[in-house]
Design an enzyme around this catalytic site. Structure first.
Site, short mmCIF file in Angstrom:
data_model
loop_
_atom_site.label_atom_id
_atom_site.label_comp_id
_atom_site.label_asym_id
_atom_site.label_seq_id
_atom_site.Cartn_x
_atom_site.Cartn_y
_atom_site.Cartn_z
N PRO A 12 -5.04 -0.23 18.64
CA PRO A 12 -4.73 -0.64 17.26
C PRO A 12 -4.85 0.46 16.22
O PRO A 12 -4.57 0.22 15.05
CB PRO A 12 -5.76 -1.75 17.00
CG PRO A 12 -6.90 -1.44 17.92
CD PRO A 12 -6.28 -0.84 19.14
N LYS A 33 0.43 -0.49 15.35
CA LYS A 33 1.80 -0.61 15.87
C LYS A 33 2.08 -1.88 16.65
O LYS A 33 3.24 -2.20 16.91
CB LYS A 33 2.10 0.60 16.77
CG LYS A 33 2.18 1.91 16.04
CD LYS A 33 3.39 1.97 15.14
CE LYS A 33 3.11 2.79 13.91
NZ LYS A 33 3.58 2.23 12.69
N HIS A 37 0.84 -1.20 0.00
CA HIS A 37 0.00 0.00 0.00
C HIS A 37 0.87 1.24 0.00
O HIS A 37 1.84 1.34 0.75
CB HIS A 37 -0.92 0.01 1.23
CG HIS A 37 -2.10 -0.90 1.08
ND1 HIS A 37 -3.22 -0.79 1.86
CD2 HIS A 37 -2.33 -1.92 0.22
CE1 HIS A 37 -4.10 -1.72 1.50
NE2 HIS A 37 -3.57 -2.42 0.52
N TYR A 47 -9.37 5.51 7.17
CA TYR A 47 -9.60 5.91 8.56
C TYR A 47 -10.66 7.01 8.53
O TYR A 47 -10.42 8.11 8.02
CB TYR A 47 -8.31 6.45 9.19
CG TYR A 47 -7.31 5.38 9.54
CD1 TYR A 47 -7.15 4.96 10.85
CD2 TYR A 47 -6.52 4.78 8.56
CE1 TYR A 47 -6.23 3.98 11.19
CE2 TYR A 47 -5.60 3.80 8.88
CZ TYR A 47 -5.46 3.40 10.20
OH TYR A 47 -4.55 2.43 10.53
N TYR A 96 3.66 6.12 10.71
CA TYR A 96 2.82 5.01 10.28
C TYR A 96 3.65 3.94 9.56
O TYR A 96 3.46 2.74 9.79
CB TYR A 96 1.71 5.52 9.35
CG TYR A 96 0.56 4.54 9.17
CD1 TYR A 96 -0.59 4.67 9.94
CD2 TYR A 96 0.63 3.50 8.26
CE1 TYR A 96 -1.65 3.78 9.80
CE2 TYR A 96 -0.41 2.60 8.11
CZ TYR A 96 -1.55 2.75 8.88
OH TYR A 96 -2.58 1.85 8.74
#
Length: 392
Positions: free
Chosen positions: A293, A297, A72, A201, A385
């Site tokens: 979550p 991580k 991704h 998100y 991220y």
């Protein structure tokens, strides 16, 4: 039984450490309390940082990952019925993330372990760790109906939050820091192709939602729900309707629906134990730290611990120097706290606060708009991220 490194826990952290030690010529034994079937079916995370992918390649456990993993290039943020793409390679100098389920990582590592060694014992319940502050710690465990002992030079606790390793630390040494969040995640697996190419998100009016995937044909989605929610109280139609509402944007986009094959509710918490070493007992992964979550991580932090630990053991094996092992706890905790901060910030920014007011709501939106409008803010999110570099 006798070995150099006794590893308690046959999840991804323990199995990966065993593979890395094996490839450097160090002997070890892995004790896993559950059955092989249980371990290989546990549903967990599926987003891998660049460093986690690199570690699996280093361990010789990336053949299926290369074939089936979905690379991704970024994520999408949704709020106020708008969509904003965060492009990772552009913002990080080329770093990406990969979707590959933790269950598949465990299957790959178990198969390698059983085929090539070192020993992996299932249904081997660790009962106690004795003399951890000596040069010869011992793990007492129950296997095949009888109690046995494993004498070690070192013991590594990869046995999760509820394992025995952390509880072996003396109270005078242990320091814990934790935060419970006033909401949980209702997670589902669905036999339907993902509705997007990358993770979404979303901060909707009803709360947070996440659209992820396990494969090109299986979607993984989450909804923010109150603590204490019973997953069985949510019908399939209610779940899909709520997801569609939270992902809604003022553009042409449709949420694909399909049969839901699994439902579960996960409470949210942050937890850090300091230090991560006591004598010859070391902690790795969930035994030492838990993060919500939201920032993806948990698994990646465990792998980061293992990479540091494997290099420290390799140095000890090659040069007899324990310098890296002495620095292990401090090195890992510096990264752990950065990931804890990032996960906390993401969680607070994206979730509706049960006791929040209009002021809190506007602050959350201002944080999201800052990321959408500022390359600097977006780059900070992207760097965390995709995974901060491993400094050794």
């Amino acid at each position: 039984m006798r070995t150099t490194v006794g590893i308690i826990g046959g999840g991804p952290a323990g199995l990966l450490l065993a593979r890395l030690l094996h490839r450097t010529g160090m002997d070890c034994v892995v004790l896993e309390a559950r059955t092989r079937e249980y371990v290989e079916q546990r549903q967990r995370a599926g987003m891998l940082e660049q460093g986690t992918v690199d570690a699996l390649h280093e361990a010789g456990a990336a053949e299926r990952l290369k074939a089936e993993g979905m690379v991704h290039q970024g994520i999408e943020l949704r709020f106020d019925r708008e969509r904003h793409h965060i492009d990772f390679p552009t913002l990080t100098g080329g770093r990406t993330v990969t979707i590959y389920a933790q269950t598949e990582i465990v299957k790959d590592l178990v198969a390698l372990q059983l085929a090539e060694g070192p020993p992996l014992l299932f249904e081997a319940e660790a009962l106690a760790i004795e003399k951890p502050d000596s040069d010869s710690p011992v793990v007492r465990f129950r296997h095949e109906g009888r109690e046995q002992t494993l004498a070690c030079d070192w013991v590594v606790g990869c046995d999760g939050f509820h394992g025995i390793a952390r509880d072996t630390f003396p109270d005078t040494l242990s320091r814990t820091y934790e935060r419970d969040y006033p909401y949980s995640w209702l997670g589902i697996l669905a036999d339907v192709a993902p509705s997007c190419d990358e993770l979404i998100y979303a901060r909707g009016e009803g709360g947070f939602a996440l659209h992820s995937m396990r494969s090109p044909h299986v979607s993984r989605l989450y909804l923010q729900v109150p603590n204490g929610t019973d997953a069985d109280e949510w019908s399939d139609d209610r779940i899909w309707d709520e997801l569609a509402a939270r992902f809604a944007i003022d553009a042409d986009w449709t949420l694909h629906r399909g049969p839901i094959t699994a439902k579960s509710v996960t409470p949210m918490r942050s937890f850090v134990h300091e230090p991560m070493r006591h004598g010859r007992l070391l902690l790795a992964g969930d035994a030492a730290h838990i993060v919500p979550p939201t920032g993806a991580k948990g698994l990646n932090l465990a792998v980061s611990d293992v990479r540091v630990l494997a290099r420290a053991f390799a140095e000890l094996h090659r040069t007899k120097s324990g310098q890296l092992l002495d620095a292990y706890s401090d090195m890992c905790l510096a990264r752990v706290w950065q990931a804890t901060r990032f996960s906390y910030d993401m969680t607070k920014m994206l979730h509706a606060q049960p006791d929040g007011d209009a002021f809190e709501n506007r602050l959350q939106l201002s944080r999201l708009r800052r990321i959408a409008a500022s390359r600097h803010a977006a780059a900070e999110l992207a760097a965390n991220y995709t995974g901060l570099p491993l400094l050794m």
